[in-house]
Design an enzyme around this catalytic site. Structure first.
Site, PDB file in Angstrom:
ATOM      1  CB  CYS A 156      -0.894  -0.039   1.229  1.00 47.86           C
ATOM      2  SG  CYS A 156      -2.120   1.255   1.211  1.00 47.86           S
ATOM      3  CB  CYS A 164      -1.626   4.115 -41.466  1.00 48.07           C
ATOM      4  SG  CYS A 164      -2.315   4.285 -43.131  1.00 48.07           S
ATOM      5  CB  CYS A 207       7.840  -0.855 -44.078  1.00 49.31           C
ATOM      6  SG  CYS A 207       6.956  -1.617 -42.702  1.00 49.31           S
ATOM      7  CB  CYS A 211      -5.315   1.115 -38.441  1.00 44.96           C
ATOM      8  SG  CYS A 211      -6.674   0.746 -39.582  1.00 44.96           S
TER       9      CYS A 211
END
Lengths: 439, 444
Positions: free
Chosen positions: A137, A351, A382, A392
């Site tokens: 806690c 994108c 890429c 997306c």
């Protein structure tokens, strides 16, 4: 018997879904309602020595997403504010009424051996199946030397665990705080102290929001706020990592794990079990939607077992652990490329702009003959980062397709461009020359 | 409707309540969450005023609603009216990418209204600040959407603007022509009040070009003139007996309706025939029905695909109980002082041309509303060049007189839209830099 029946640190449970030690498990009526709803067990709201604590008015802050879904709650509530005896008598009562359900007693106490041991004995005598040590806690109680104040010191984790183990013969769960640098240090300490299991994670230290009118953190108590414990969906990734680390660490991998942290659905639970958890504890989701959510957790997990052909939870428990590795063990020759499914593309351009502005300029945008827009991945640019797929808005519109480049598996330590490369060939030669290579 | 089946005063006035209920905060946030925040968004291109729609919707989501309103109003100072009256189904909402995956667009119009209303209702100061006074004086003729948009932008740029309006109130068709259920709670006036908050604009009423106002005088007294005079004359059917009582221009019918607070005091025919295929015809037909007409027939001389009213509007008319009749051309009005019958000839297309078939159809009527288009009153424009019935302008909104600009329905842009008029006025104000300073302002 249900497929979901399981055993957690030696305790049989009708399903892996327990409610974590928190406001939902504070008293008889809540726990009975939980069992009626189908929860397999509860970890009772943390018990302490009398006199009971006094809680503040205004206790929760919340992290909404922009659609007002709660992605996290933080709280500044302390442990149970009712007398110990009241709690213990209720535990006894429910144990009688619900013999097939699990009750774990959570406890914390000031750092004194006699106090810890006496409290642990009292709790054990109420008939609980196990004891969980609240060493996590991060608000209020830690200012009194309890909770995370103990959990952040490995020697104290070990010490308190050992004290309790010395006086009870039921399983002991040491509940760990995530507010530390390396969870393994705490887990190893718990193990040295004799813990049967670790429960993690406790809440993450946080300020939920700042009230810009009051110029104060929320929850705001008479114009002031304090840091509180953060939980809910947002902390799940942190919890998954810590559970995974303990599960794959040779020194702790045989510790039982009761996983906690943002578990809201059957899928969340399955992910923790795949990383080695024997069972899970839930709090925030129940606080947001009520105990009924366990229905879908049970049905969803059963469906998952059926679909995958797993006869029990044990059949997939820990199955993902071998696949959690260090970065240095990843195949640097692996190559994957984004592929945009034209049929499901809605032409929003998210994108494209994500890649163009923040990544590798690998998605082109062109007007097409019908006046719409075509988004095309430039494979040469890429790097397979997945960002486009994640931004997306349409599910499964962008997929990542692995490229068969014919290259062998290669890790960074072996990579020719690594200046610290382990030179396997020359090492072998040296061994051969010295005659130590007896292969 | 009352249980007795009798139409009450309250029923009638209720029929002129808001066509679309405005969003509450919860609805606005939910709908805003459907916006994908497109890059280079198609909806922006589909808006004649080029409002940055994804940005304003994003601002609603972050609860920067005032910022959202400012994003809208910076491109379209009448964003409030456009949110209510635009045929969004053929503009921004048609372009919305959510059609592709969710089958329905984000309700951009309602979100725009949410944002603009929030700002207008918050009664704060005007969100835009005028540039330093340029000392230039602009005359704007017509306080409709084009004229007021031009006035606001010119004032913003630091010019002093005087607007000359023929009617006793500002707003043009926003005040007098749009259907009542699209412009509830006197919104047109509220919007004009807001717009004038920029300062630097004075409106003088009951100024009629060609009567107590002359273009030559304006040219001599002002540095530049903008004509936003709309189309002042209604096309007629060209039939004998067109002056029978009970035969009206739909525009006048709507104007009277808009200017009457208690709609139940208005009289309407039992059997109303509306002639025309545009949005004015639709507005007149629906409002006649809501006033309590028993039968409302909308007759158009071609097919539904030729109607300039949008599919959505035609559908709305049908839902309101309007009988939409196609391929009917009016050939005779008859009656004894008051119209009692209208005779149509059925039409068809033959070799690409509209032709009567010789088949006739009579419809009993006691009220005929003509909505067959409007035309420019060119007689008041002295020697300005008119082309195809409208004011000829170049790509800088200049008429054949270089210091006189024009925009809105009176120029030949092929559009009959409030939003296009607002854009015309805005662009003309920018283009005036050429006349005023010999330089062209960069488009904002």
């Amino acid at each position: 018997m249900s497929k979901l029946a399981c055993n957690i640190a030696g305790i049989d449970s009708i399903n892996p879904f327990w409610l974590a030690s928190a406001p939902p498990t504070d008293k008889y009526i809540n726990v009975v309602r939980a069992f009626e709803a189908g929860w397999g067990g509860v970890v009772w709201k943390t018990l302490g020595i009398d006199p009971p604590v006094i809680n503040m008015s205004s206790r929760y802050g919340v992290h909404h997403d922009r659609s007002r879904n709660v992605i996290g709650i933080n709280n500044i509530e302390l442990i149970t504010d009712r007398p110990l005896e009241t709690n213990l008598r209720e535990i006894e009562q429910i144990r009688k009424e619900w013999p097939d359900r699990v009750i774990i007693g959570s406890m914390m106490a000031p750092l004194d051996e006699k106090t810890w041991k006496e409290l642990a004995i009292k709790i054990a005598n109420s008939g609980v199946h196990g004891i969980e040590l609240n060493l996590g806690c991060p608000h209020g109680m830690c200012e009194r030397g309890m909770g995370s104040a103990i959990g952040q010191v490995p020697e104290l984790v070990e010490q308190t665990t050992r004290w309790v183990k010395e006086v009870v013969d039921i399983p002991v769960f040491t509940k760990l705080t995530p507010n530390i640098t390396d969870i393994l240090v705490a887990a190893e300490a718990a193990k040295r102290g004799g813990a049967d299991a670790v429960s993690l994670i406790n809440t993450v230290n946080s300020i939920a929001t700042v009230d810009l009118d009051l110029m104060a953190p929320t929850p705001t108590v008479d114009g002031k706020g304090t840091h509180g414990g953060y939980c809910g969906a947002a902390v799940k990734p942190i919890a998954l990592h810590m559970v995974g680390e303990i599960a794959r660490n040779p020194d702790t991998h045989n510790l039982q794990i009761s996983a906690i942290g943002g578990i809201e659905t059957w899928r969340d639970a399955a992910e923790f079990i795949a990383l080695g958890a024997s069972g899970v504890q839930v709090c925030t989701a129940a606080m947001l939607y009520g105990f009924r959510i366990v229905d879908d957790m049970i049905a969803g997990l059963e469906n998952f077992l059926d679909e995958k052909g797993y006869a029990s939870l044990a059949a997939f428990q820990g199955k993902a652990i071998p696949n959690v590795v260090n970065w240095n063990e990843l195949n640097i020759n692996f190559d994957t490329k984004a592929f945009i499914n034209k049929d499901s593309c809605i032409e929003c351009g998210r994108c494209h702009i994500a890649c163009e502005d923040t990544s590798h300029q690998a998605i082109t945008m062109q007007e097409n003959a019908s006046g719409g827009r075509d988004f095309v991945v430039v494979d040469d640019e890429c790097v397979g980062c997945n960002l486009c797929k994640h931004v997306c808005p349409v599910p499964e519109c962008i997929e990542m397709r692995p490229v068969d480049n014919g290259l062998p598996v290669l890790t960074w330590p072996e990579h020719p461009k690594n200046p610290l490369r382990v030179d396997i060939v020359s090492t072998e030669n040296t061994l051969a020359e010295t005659g130590e290579n007896h292969e | 409707m009352s249980t007795t089946g009798k139409v009450t005063i309250d029923d009638i006035n209720a029929g002129f309540g808001d066509l679309h209920k405005p969003y509450n905060k919860s609805q606005a946030l939910l709908e805003a969450s459907r916006c994908t925040y497109c890059f280079d968004a198609p909806c922006i291109k589909a808006c004649p005023t080029g409002i940055d729609i994804p940005t304003f919707i994003h601002q609603i989501r972050t609860q920067n609603v005032k910022g959202a309103a400012k994003t809208i109003l910076s491109e379209n100072i009448m964003g409030g009216t456009c949110a209510r009256a635009c045929p969004t189904e053929v503009l921004c909402e048609r372009a919305c990418v959510r059609h592709h995956d969710q089958g329905k667009p984000v309700e951009i119009g309602l979100l725009q209204r949410y944002a603009v209303d929030h700002l207008l209702d918050s009664s704060e100061e005007h969100p835009f600040v005028r540039a330093t006074e340029t000392g230039k004086n602009i005359a704007v003729v017509g306080a409709g959407p084009a004229g007021l948009s031009c006035a606001h932008r010119a004032a913003l740029l630091g010019h002093k603007v005087t607007v000359f309006e023929a009617k006793p109130k500002p707003g043009g068709l926003n005040e007098y022509g749009l259907a009542a259920y699209k412009m509830v709670d006197d919104f047109a006036q509220k919007e004009v009040d807001f717009l004038l908050g920029i300062g630097g604009i004075e409106i003088i009423y009951e100024q009629y070009l060609g009567q107590n106002l002359s273009l030559d005088t304006l040219r001599s007294k002002y540095d530049a003139v903008f004509l936003g005079i709309g189309l002042g004359l209604c096309n007629q059917l060209g039939l004998e007996s067109e002056n029978l009582s009970g035969v009206y221009d739909a525009i006048d019918f709507i104007e009277q309706l808009r200017q009457t607070n208690d709609k139940s005091t208005l009289s309407v025919g039992q059997n109303v025939v509306v002639i025309g295929g545009g949005n004015t015809a639709i507005d007149a037909a629906i409002q006649a029905k809501r006033l309590g007409a028993k039968n409302v027939t909308l007759a158009y001389r071609r097919g539904e695909e030729n109607m300039t009213a949008t599919d959505w509007e035609i559908d709305l008319a049908r839902k309101n109980g309007v009988d939409v009749r196609l391929w009917l051309s009016p050939i005779e009005l008859s009656g004894d002082a008051h119209v009692s019958t209208i005779t149509f000839e059925q039409t068809t297309i033959e070799a690409g041309r509209l032709k009567g078939t010789g088949e006739h159809e009579k419809i009993e009527t006691d009220m005929v509303l003509k909505a067959v288009g409007q035309k420019l009153n060119a007689s008041v424009l002295s020697d300005i060049v008119i082309e195809r019935g409208k004011i000829k302008i170049n790509d800088k909104y200049q008429t054949s007189i270089p210091s006189v600009y024009a925009g809105g329905d009176c120029i030949d842009t092929g559009e009959d839209l409030t939003v296009q008029s607002v854009e015309d006025g805005k662009r003309a104000a920018h283009a005036m830099g050429h006349t005023l300073f010999g330089i062209d302002f960069k488009e904002v």
